[in-house]
Design a protein around this motif. Sequence first.
Motif, PDB file in Angstrom:
ATOM      1  N   SER A 250       0.824  -1.198   0.000  1.00  6.08           N
ATOM      2  CA  SER A 250       0.000   0.000   0.000  1.00  6.08           C
ATOM      3  C   SER A 250       0.868   1.262   0.000  1.00  6.08           C
ATOM      4  O   SER A 250       1.915   1.308   0.659  1.00  6.08           O
ATOM      5  CB  SER A 250      -0.908   0.028   1.231  1.00  6.08           C
ATOM      6  OG  SER A 250      -1.852  -1.021   1.190  1.00  6.08           O
ATOM      7  N   THR A 251       0.426   2.276  -0.732  1.00  7.33           N
ATOM      8  CA  THR A 251       1.101   3.563  -0.708  1.00  7.33           C
ATOM      9  C   THR A 251       0.984   4.149   0.693  1.00  7.33           C
ATOM     10  O   THR A 251      -0.110   4.337   1.208  1.00  7.33           O
ATOM     11  CB  THR A 251       0.474   4.520  -1.731  1.00  7.33           C
ATOM     12  OG1 THR A 251       0.571   3.944  -3.039  1.00  7.33           O
ATOM     13  CG2 THR A 251       1.185   5.860  -1.712  1.00  7.33           C
ATOM     14  N   THR A 252       2.125   4.411   1.300  1.00  3.19           N
ATOM     15  CA  THR A 252       2.158   4.836   2.707  1.00  3.19           C
ATOM     16  C   THR A 252       3.101   6.018   2.867  1.00  3.19           C
ATOM     17  O   THR A 252       4.221   6.010   2.351  1.00  3.19           O
ATOM     18  CB  THR A 252       2.626   3.680   3.606  1.00  3.19           C
ATOM     19  OG1 THR A 252       1.773   2.547   3.420  1.00  3.19           O
ATOM     20  CG2 THR A 252       2.603   4.088   5.070  1.00  3.19           C
ATOM     21  N   PHE A 253       2.629   7.040   3.582  1.00  2.66           N
ATOM     22  CA  PHE A 253       3.448   8.206   3.875  1.00  2.66           C
ATOM     23  C   PHE A 253       3.571   8.357   5.389  1.00  2.66           C
ATOM     24  O   PHE A 253       2.637   8.021   6.135  1.00  2.66           O
ATOM     25  CB  PHE A 253       2.846   9.472   3.271  1.00  2.66           C
ATOM     26  CG  PHE A 253       2.782   9.441   1.762  1.00  2.66           C
ATOM     27  CD1 PHE A 253       3.904   9.731   1.010  1.00  2.66           C
ATOM     28  CD2 PHE A 253       1.608   9.110   1.111  1.00  2.66           C
ATOM     29  CE1 PHE A 253       3.860   9.690  -0.378  1.00  2.66           C
ATOM     30  CE2 PHE A 253       1.549   9.068  -0.275  1.00  2.66           C
ATOM     31  CZ  PHE A 253       2.677   9.362  -1.019  1.00  2.66           C
ATOM     32  N   VAL A 254       4.703   8.885   5.831  1.00  2.00           N
ATOM     33  CA  VAL A 254       4.974   9.043   7.258  1.00  2.00           C
ATOM     34  C   VAL A 254       5.315  10.498   7.554  1.00  2.00           C
ATOM     35  O   VAL A 254       6.165  11.098   6.887  1.00  2.00           O
ATOM     36  CB  VAL A 254       6.140   8.137   7.707  1.00  2.00           C
ATOM     37  CG1 VAL A 254       6.446   8.367   9.185  1.00  2.00           C
ATOM     38  CG2 VAL A 254       5.810   6.675   7.449  1.00  2.00           C
ATOM     39  N   VAL A 255       4.621  11.068   8.529  1.00  2.00           N
ATOM     40  CA  VAL A 255       4.955  12.388   9.056  1.00  2.00           C
ATOM     41  C   VAL A 255       5.669  12.159  10.385  1.00  2.00           C
ATOM     42  O   VAL A 255       5.075  11.648  11.334  1.00  2.00           O
ATOM     43  CB  VAL A 255       3.700  13.256   9.261  1.00  2.00           C
ATOM     44  CG1 VAL A 255       4.092  14.640   9.776  1.00  2.00           C
ATOM     45  CG2 VAL A 255       2.897  13.370   7.973  1.00  2.00           C
ATOM     46  N   THR A 256       6.946  12.493  10.463  1.00  2.00           N
ATOM     47  CA  THR A 256       7.744  12.193  11.648  1.00  2.00           C
ATOM     48  C   THR A 256       7.661  13.312  12.675  1.00  2.00           C
ATOM     49  O   THR A 256       7.326  14.460  12.363  1.00  2.00           O
ATOM     50  CB  THR A 256       9.212  11.982  11.264  1.00  2.00           C
ATOM     51  OG1 THR A 256       9.754  13.223  10.794  1.00  2.00           O
ATOM     52  CG2 THR A 256       9.341  10.924  10.161  1.00  2.00           C
ATOM     53  N   ASP A 257       7.996  12.972  13.922  1.00  2.00           N
ATOM     54  CA  ASP A 257       8.028  13.999  14.968  1.00  2.00           C
ATOM     55  C   ASP A 257       9.096  15.042  14.685  1.00  2.00           C
ATOM     56  O   ASP A 257       8.947  16.214  15.054  1.00  2.00           O
ATOM     57  CB  ASP A 257       8.224  13.363  16.344  1.00  2.00           C
ATOM     58  CG  ASP A 257       9.542  12.604  16.462  1.00  2.00           C
ATOM     59  OD1 ASP A 257      10.124  12.230  15.422  1.00  2.00           O
ATOM     60  OD2 ASP A 257       9.989  12.370  17.598  1.00  2.00           O
ATOM     61  N   LEU A 258      10.187  14.652  14.011  1.00  2.00           N
ATOM     62  CA  LEU A 258      11.225  15.611  13.645  1.00  2.00           C
ATOM     63  C   LEU A 258      10.673  16.656  12.685  1.00  2.00           C
ATOM     64  O   LEU A 258      10.914  17.862  12.841  1.00  2.00           O
ATOM     65  CB  LEU A 258      12.419  14.890  13.013  1.00  2.00           C
ATOM     66  CG  LEU A 258      13.555  15.784  12.509  1.00  2.00           C
ATOM     67  CD1 LEU A 258      14.191  16.554  13.654  1.00  2.00           C
ATOM     68  CD2 LEU A 258      14.591  14.961  11.758  1.00  2.00           C
TER      69      LEU A 258
ATOM     70  N   VAL B 121      -5.900  -7.769  -1.754  1.00  2.00           N
ATOM     71  CA  VAL B 121      -4.682  -8.439  -2.214  1.00  2.00           C
ATOM     72  C   VAL B 121      -3.682  -7.355  -2.603  1.00  2.00           C
ATOM     73  O   VAL B 121      -4.055  -6.232  -2.961  1.00  2.00           O
ATOM     74  CB  VAL B 121      -4.940  -9.369  -3.421  1.00  2.00           C
ATOM     75  CG1 VAL B 121      -5.824 -10.540  -3.020  1.00  2.00           C
ATOM     76  CG2 VAL B 121      -5.566  -8.598  -4.589  1.00  2.00           C
ATOM     77  N   GLY B 122      -2.393  -7.700  -2.504  1.00  2.00           N
ATOM     78  CA  GLY B 122      -1.367  -6.726  -2.850  1.00  2.00           C
ATOM     79  C   GLY B 122      -0.043  -7.414  -3.106  1.00  2.00           C
ATOM     80  O   GLY B 122       0.161  -8.583  -2.745  1.00  2.00           O
ATOM     81  N   ALA B 123       0.846  -6.673  -3.748  1.00  2.00           N
ATOM     82  CA  ALA B 123       2.177  -7.205  -4.038  1.00  2.00           C
ATOM     83  C   ALA B 123       3.171  -6.062  -4.125  1.00  2.00           C
ATOM     84  O   ALA B 123       2.821  -4.938  -4.513  1.00  2.00           O
ATOM     85  CB  ALA B 123       2.166  -8.000  -5.345  1.00  2.00           C
TER      86      ALA B 123
ATOM     87  N   THR C 138      11.185  -0.329  -6.970  1.00  2.00           N
ATOM     88  CA  THR C 138      10.144  -1.120  -6.330  1.00  2.00           C
ATOM     89  C   THR C 138       8.824  -0.901  -7.064  1.00  2.00           C
ATOM     90  O   THR C 138       8.392   0.240  -7.246  1.00  2.00           O
ATOM     91  CB  THR C 138       9.961  -0.734  -4.852  1.00  2.00           C
ATOM     92  OG1 THR C 138      11.191  -0.935  -4.156  1.00  2.00           O
ATOM     93  CG2 THR C 138       8.874  -1.586  -4.210  1.00  2.00           C
ATOM     94  N   PHE C 139       8.198  -2.007  -7.483  1.00  2.00           N
ATOM     95  CA  PHE C 139       6.861  -1.963  -8.056  1.00  2.00           C
ATOM     96  C   PHE C 139       5.880  -2.446  -6.991  1.00  2.00           C
ATOM     97  O   PHE C 139       6.168  -3.403  -6.256  1.00  2.00           O
ATOM     98  CB  PHE C 139       6.769  -2.868  -9.290  1.00  2.00           C
ATOM     99  CG  PHE C 139       7.689  -2.476 -10.409  1.00  2.00           C
ATOM    100  CD1 PHE C 139       7.324  -1.488 -11.318  1.00  2.00           C
ATOM    101  CD2 PHE C 139       8.932  -3.075 -10.549  1.00  2.00           C
ATOM    102  CE1 PHE C 139       8.170  -1.111 -12.347  1.00  2.00           C
ATOM    103  CE2 PHE C 139       9.794  -2.707 -11.575  1.00  2.00           C
ATOM    104  CZ  PHE C 139       9.414  -1.723 -12.478  1.00  2.00           C
ATOM    105  N   LYS C 140       4.743  -1.794  -6.898  1.00  2.00           N
ATOM    106  CA  LYS C 140       3.771  -2.202  -5.890  1.00  2.00           C
ATOM    107  C   LYS C 140       2.358  -1.940  -6.381  1.00  2.00           C
ATOM    108  O   LYS C 140       2.121  -1.080  -7.238  1.00  2.00           O
ATOM    109  CB  LYS C 140       4.009  -1.489  -4.566  1.00  2.00           C
ATOM    110  CG  LYS C 140       4.009   0.030  -4.631  1.00  2.00           C
ATOM    111  CD  LYS C 140       4.156   0.662  -3.238  1.00  2.00           C
ATOM    112  CE  LYS C 140       5.445   0.262  -2.554  1.00  2.00           C
ATOM    113  NZ  LYS C 140       5.571   0.807  -1.179  1.00  2.00           N
TER     114      LYS C 140
ATOM    115  N   VAL D 150       5.172   2.794  -8.686  1.00  2.00           N
ATOM    116  CA  VAL D 150       6.588   2.468  -8.783  1.00  2.00           C
ATOM    117  C   VAL D 150       7.358   3.474  -7.949  1.00  2.00           C
ATOM    118  O   VAL D 150       7.029   4.663  -7.919  1.00  2.00           O
ATOM    119  CB  VAL D 150       7.072   2.476 -10.259  1.00  2.00           C
ATOM    120  CG1 VAL D 150       6.839   3.839 -10.909  1.00  2.00           C
ATOM    121  CG2 VAL D 150       8.539   2.079 -10.357  1.00  2.00           C
ATOM    122  N   VAL D 151       8.357   2.987  -7.233  1.00  2.00           N
ATOM    123  CA  VAL D 151       9.237   3.827  -6.423  1.00  2.00           C
ATOM    124  C   VAL D 151      10.667   3.600  -6.906  1.00  2.00           C
ATOM    125  O   VAL D 151      11.101   2.451  -7.048  1.00  2.00           O
ATOM    126  CB  VAL D 151       9.123   3.495  -4.924  1.00  2.00           C
ATOM    127  CG1 VAL D 151      10.092   4.347  -4.114  1.00  2.00           C
ATOM    128  CG2 VAL D 151       7.697   3.692  -4.434  1.00  2.00           C
TER     129      VAL D 151
END
Length: 623
Positions: free
Chosen positions: A58-66, A401-403, A413-415, A451-452
Motif C-alpha cells: 500500500s502507498t504509505t506516507f509518514v509524518v515524523t516527529d522531527l 490483495v497486494g504485491a 520497487t513496483f507495488k 513504482v518507487v
Amino acid sequence: MRKMLVILAGLTLMAAQAAPVWAAESASEEEGKAKAVHQGEMVVTATMTEEDLNKVPSTTFVVTDLEIKEKAQWSLMDALRDVPGVYIRSNGPFGGATGLSMRGAQDGQTQIMLDGVRLADPISTSGVMNIASLLTGGVSQVEVVQGPQSTLYGSDAMAGVVNIITKRGQGKPSGWASGSFGSHNTWQGSAGAQGQVDRFNFMLSGAGVTTDGISKVKIGSENDPYRAYQFNGRFGYDLNDNTEVYFIGYYNQSKTDYDGYGATGLIDTQDNTEVTSYTSILGLTNAPLAWWNHKLTFSYGSVDRDYNDGSTFTSYLTTAQWRHNLLYKDINTATLGVNWQQEQGEYSVPGAWGDTLDKKTVDTLSFYLQDQLKVLEGLYLLGGIRNDHHDGFGNRMTWRVGASYNLAASGTTFKGTYGTGFKAPTLYQLYSPYGSQDLGPEKSKGWDLGVVQQLWNKRIKLGLTYFNIQTDDLISFDLNTWKFNNLEEVKSQGLEFYAQAHLLPWLGVDFSWTYTDAQDQGTDKDLAYNPRDKGTLGVRLPLMGDRLNIRVWALYVGDRYTDAANTGEVDSYITVNATATYKLTKWLSVYGNVINLFDEDYVEIQGYNTLGLSGFLGLRAEF
C-alpha cells in the motif's frame, strides 16, 4: 504588535540566508538526519506488523516527529496538509470544523486512529471526530496508508487510514518544553517527559493553545477566540523480555467561537461550542514463542459537544481486539484476529425545531485473516479477508490483495493493491428524525499501481502511483423524503507523484503533485470541494553543524466547485510557510515561523476566512 512579530520572525529567517557559508559541517551527521526524515522508516499500520516502508504494497506516507518539530506545527491537521493525496479544508482557522478527504473520497471515508484504535464521534452526521483541535504533543509519527483498508480496520477505512502513534518512553529519562507567542495574541506551549527506568517506560505530554483568533467568516468584523488543551501519555511495564502491559491515555478539551447563518447568509454571531474528548487504551503484547506473538487491547472513548444554545451531543466508543501473528522464518507471516466495538450516542437539541434522542447502541463483531508471503528475493505477496457483523445491516465481507517487488540492484520497487471497503451508517443517520434503520453500508472497491525509484545511494526517492476508487450506495440526504438514503455512486481516479532528495549535506528538497478526478456517476459532475490539482514543495536547510535549521514549504490547491451542481467555484491558491530554529545551547533553541508568508488571500470553503500573514516566536528546551 502583529506587524512587529511578523518582522521579527521574518528577520530570523532572513538572517539565515548567508548560512551556506557554514555548510561544510559534518556531512555524515546530516546524511543520517536526512534518512530519518525521508528514508528507511518502519511502519506498522499498512499490515499490522512492523515492516520497512519500501516493502509494503500500500502507498504509505509518514509524518515524523522531527518534521513536526522543525515546522513548529502544533496542530495535527496542519501536519497532514502536505501529505500527497490528502486534502484538508476548514470553516475558518483556529478550531473551525475540519474535513479530511483522501484520494477524492468523502469526509468520513478515511479512518482516524490513535495507536491502532479508531477515533470516532458516532453521533455526528459523518461519524468522524473533528480533527481541528487535535494537537501534536507526544506524537512519535503519523502514518497515512492509502487505498481501501477495511480488511484490517473495518468501517470508515474506504479510502485509507491515518494512524497517530504515541511516543514510547526509551533510554535515559529526558524532558522537553516549548512556548511561543505571535499574531492574533496567540500563545502556544507544550511540555513532556519520557524515558525508561528498569522495566518501566513512560511518556507524558501536555500541550495547549489560546488565541483571540480572527473572524470565522470573510465578512465578519469581530474576532472568534479559540482555546485547546491536550494531555496524553503512554506507560508500559515489561513483565519479562517477551511481555509488556501498557496504558495509553488521551484527553482533549477545546472551546471554539464560530459564526453562523442569518437571513442574508453567513454573518457574525456569538455562537460557540465546547468539545471534550477522551480515549484510553489498555494493552498487552506477548511473544511466547519465536513463531508466535499476540496483542490484546481494550479501549474506551467519549466525545461530548456542548453548544451555547443548550444543545448537547455525546457519543461513546468501546472496543476490544485480540490479534495474533504466526511467523515462518522470514518467509511467511499470518495475521488473524477478532475485533468487537460498541458505538453509543445521544443528543438533545432545545427549541421549537429541536428534538431529543435517547442513548442508542450498535455493536459490530469482526473476524479477519491476512497472510504475507515472501515468494522470491524482493517479491512480497499479501492477501486478506474480513467479515463484520453489524447489528443493523448484518454481515459485510471485505478483502484485499497486494504485491511489492523490489529490484535491489536498480533501487526500483513496483507495488500494487486491490481491495474493498465499507462504511456503516452512523447512529445519527440511523436513529435521528432524518434517519432510516433500513440504511445499508456504503461500499467501495479500489486499486492502485505504483513504482518507487531510489537513486544516488538512496539520496533521491521518486514515487508515482495511479489510483482508482469506486464508491456505491453513498449515504446522502434525500430532499424529496427528507431522509438519509443510499443514493449515489462516486468514482475517483488520479495520479500521485512525489520526490524526496537529500542533494547536499545542507540541502534537502521534497515535491509532490496529486491529480484527482472525483465525480458523481449519476450527474457526471465534480464532487464539491475536491481539487483536481494539489502540489507541495519543501526545502530543508540544516546548517552550522545543525545549529541552524530552516524549513520553507509551499502548498498549491487548484480550483474547486462549491456545490454538487458545479455552479459555484473558488479560486486556486498558493501559500508559503517558513520556520527557522537556532540552537543557543545544547538544550535551548529559539525559533520563528511565518504562516502565509506572502499574505495570500484565499478560500478553503466559500464564505469562510483563512489566515493571512502571521508570525510567531518561541523558545524550546530539551533536557
